[in-house]
Structure formats: structure tokens, C-alpha cells
Enzyme design. Sequence first.
Site, mmCIF file in Angstrom:
data_model
loop_
_atom_site.group_PDB
_atom_site.id
_atom_site.type_symbol
_atom_site.label_atom_id
_atom_site.label_comp_id
_atom_site.label_asym_id
_atom_site.label_seq_id
_atom_site.Cartn_x
_atom_site.Cartn_y
_atom_site.Cartn_z
ATOM 1 N N ASP A 10 -6.765 -7.250 -5.749
ATOM 2 C CA ASP A 10 -6.356 -7.973 -4.807
ATOM 3 C C ASP A 10 -7.175 -9.981 -4.449
ATOM 4 O O ASP A 10 -7.984 -10.279 -3.864
ATOM 5 C CB ASP A 10 -6.395 -7.840 -2.831
ATOM 6 C CG ASP A 10 -5.831 -6.487 -2.341
ATOM 7 O OD1 ASP A 10 -5.062 -6.741 -3.380
ATOM 8 O OD2 ASP A 10 -5.876 -6.161 -1.089
ATOM 9 N N ASP A 48 -2.380 -7.495 -1.471
ATOM 10 C CA ASP A 48 -1.755 -7.793 -0.842
ATOM 11 C C ASP A 48 -0.709 -8.354 -0.118
ATOM 12 O O ASP A 48 -0.650 -9.493 -0.909
ATOM 13 C CB ASP A 48 -3.431 -8.014 0.177
ATOM 14 C CG ASP A 48 -3.664 -7.186 0.807
ATOM 15 O OD1 ASP A 48 -3.384 -6.433 1.499
ATOM 16 O OD2 ASP A 48 -3.787 -8.080 2.310
ATOM 17 N N HIS A 50 1.839 -9.079 2.475
ATOM 18 C CA HIS A 50 2.473 -8.629 4.406
ATOM 19 C C HIS A 50 4.099 -9.332 4.348
ATOM 20 O O HIS A 50 4.151 -10.603 4.578
ATOM 21 C CB HIS A 50 1.245 -8.500 5.103
ATOM 22 C CG HIS A 50 -0.087 -7.987 5.327
ATOM 23 N ND1 HIS A 50 0.399 -6.774 4.573
ATOM 24 C CD2 HIS A 50 -1.142 -8.777 4.240
ATOM 25 C CE1 HIS A 50 -1.505 -6.361 4.034
ATOM 26 N NE2 HIS A 50 -2.405 -7.178 4.583
ATOM 27 N N LYS A 108 0.729 -4.189 -2.147
ATOM 28 C CA LYS A 108 0.512 -2.791 -1.196
ATOM 29 C C LYS A 108 0.803 -3.972 0.485
ATOM 30 O O LYS A 108 -0.131 -4.982 0.294
ATOM 31 C CB LYS A 108 -0.799 -2.452 -1.011
ATOM 32 C CG LYS A 108 -1.641 -2.898 -0.766
ATOM 33 C CD LYS A 108 -2.832 -2.993 -1.649
ATOM 34 C CE LYS A 108 -3.867 -3.476 -1.791
ATOM 35 N NZ LYS A 108 -4.105 -4.118 -0.354
ATOM 36 N N CYS A 153 -10.505 -3.069 0.434
ATOM 37 C CA CYS A 153 -9.429 -2.428 -0.594
ATOM 38 C C CYS A 153 -10.427 -1.767 -1.643
ATOM 39 O O CYS A 153 -9.027 -0.987 -2.369
ATOM 40 C CB CYS A 153 -8.799 -3.717 -0.405
ATOM 41 S SG CYS A 153 -7.080 -4.192 0.934
#
Length: 199
Positions: A10, A48, A50, A108, A153
Site C-alpha cells: 500500500d 488498497d 475500495h 485488496k 496492512c
Amino acid sequence: MATSALVITDVQNDFCGAGALAVPDAEAILPVVNELVRKFEQVIFTQDWHPPGHVSFASSHPGRRVFDRITLPTGEQILWPDHCVAGTPGAALHPGLHVPPHATVLRKGVHESIDSYSAFFENDGTTAVGLDALLREAGVREVVLAGLATDFCVLGTALDARRLGYEVTVVEAGCRGIDVDGSLAAAWSRMAAKGIRRA
Ligand code: VGL
Ligand code: ZN
């Protein structure tokens, strides 16, 4: 075939500088990470990633604030500012990161109703994200970790790697933490207790 892999977690704009969920001093890891990247044949970068309205965003829970803790069917969730929304500049890998052509990028946290700190399993502890399959197919036995944030993370990926039987080393100079209520020190103790090496 190399039996070790480097996993860089990340290192994205939203976790750096003036990003939405900036990790203090995050950019200081860049030279360390870039040097590591040049030493490994197998390099995986996690991202990351989302959807808008993600369950981990405080803005998705009216009346809740950033850093509040709520209980979800998958367990406790800390609420974050909106960050790393898929396709936005904040979700992009930091421009100072050396990403070689042979690297793999693994996203992810892509499902709206569940968060994923680890690159092995989502926060239910069972739904695969994909890192284990990737490493297994490549014959990897040892993972070296760095990135952001140490206490979320990087921690999640390190613990799952150990649970799956990998040898794990976390490069401290290549990581920075968010440190919510002592979470950084707690993360290092949890990792030490599981036999994760701190380099
Ligand atoms: C992370 C909080 C929320 C991390 C990601 O990369 O450590 N932390 N989403
Ligand atoms: Zn996130």
C-alpha cells in the site's frame, strides 16, 4: 527459481504526504523500498482499492466519526476517512515508487461490505485475496515485507503469512505506522510473538 518474495504494501498517494489517510513520515520509506525492490526477482505490490461507500469509511456510517470502532459481522472495524477509492489519484501507487515491469500488483479491499488489511485473506479471515496462490505457484517459502501501514496492512499480511507457514521478515526501515491508540507497539509485539523477524 527464487524461493523468496518481496511484498510491498500500500505505498499509495492517500497514505503519503497530504493524502486522505496520511501515515506520518511515509515518504521516508521510499529509498529503502526502492533498494529492496531492485534486489528481488519476485516483487508484489499491494494496492488498497475500495469502492465508493466502502464499509471501512466513517462516511458510510451516519453519526460515526473517523477512528470510531464498530462491530461488523466480520468483527471489529476501525472507521477511516474515505481513502484509496478505486481509480482515483489517491489510490495510485506513489510516483516515487520503483515498479519494475515484472512486478505483480494485487488489489485488496475491493468488496463494499468487507475490509481487507491482509493480502492473503479479507478481514473475515477466510476469503482469499490471492497472495497465497501467487506465492505457492511460484514456489515461494519466505516473504520479506515493507510498506504502509506497519500496524494494519503490513501486520495483517505478516500474521497471515506466518499462519500459512511462510518464513516472514518485516523490514522496519521500510515501514511506517498509523499508530491509533498504541497500535504500532502492539503490532510489533504480536509479530514477535509469532516468530516474525524484524530486520
Ligand atoms: C490501511 C487502514 C485502512 C493500510 C488500509 O494500508 O494499512 N490502513 N486501509
Ligand atoms: Zn483501506
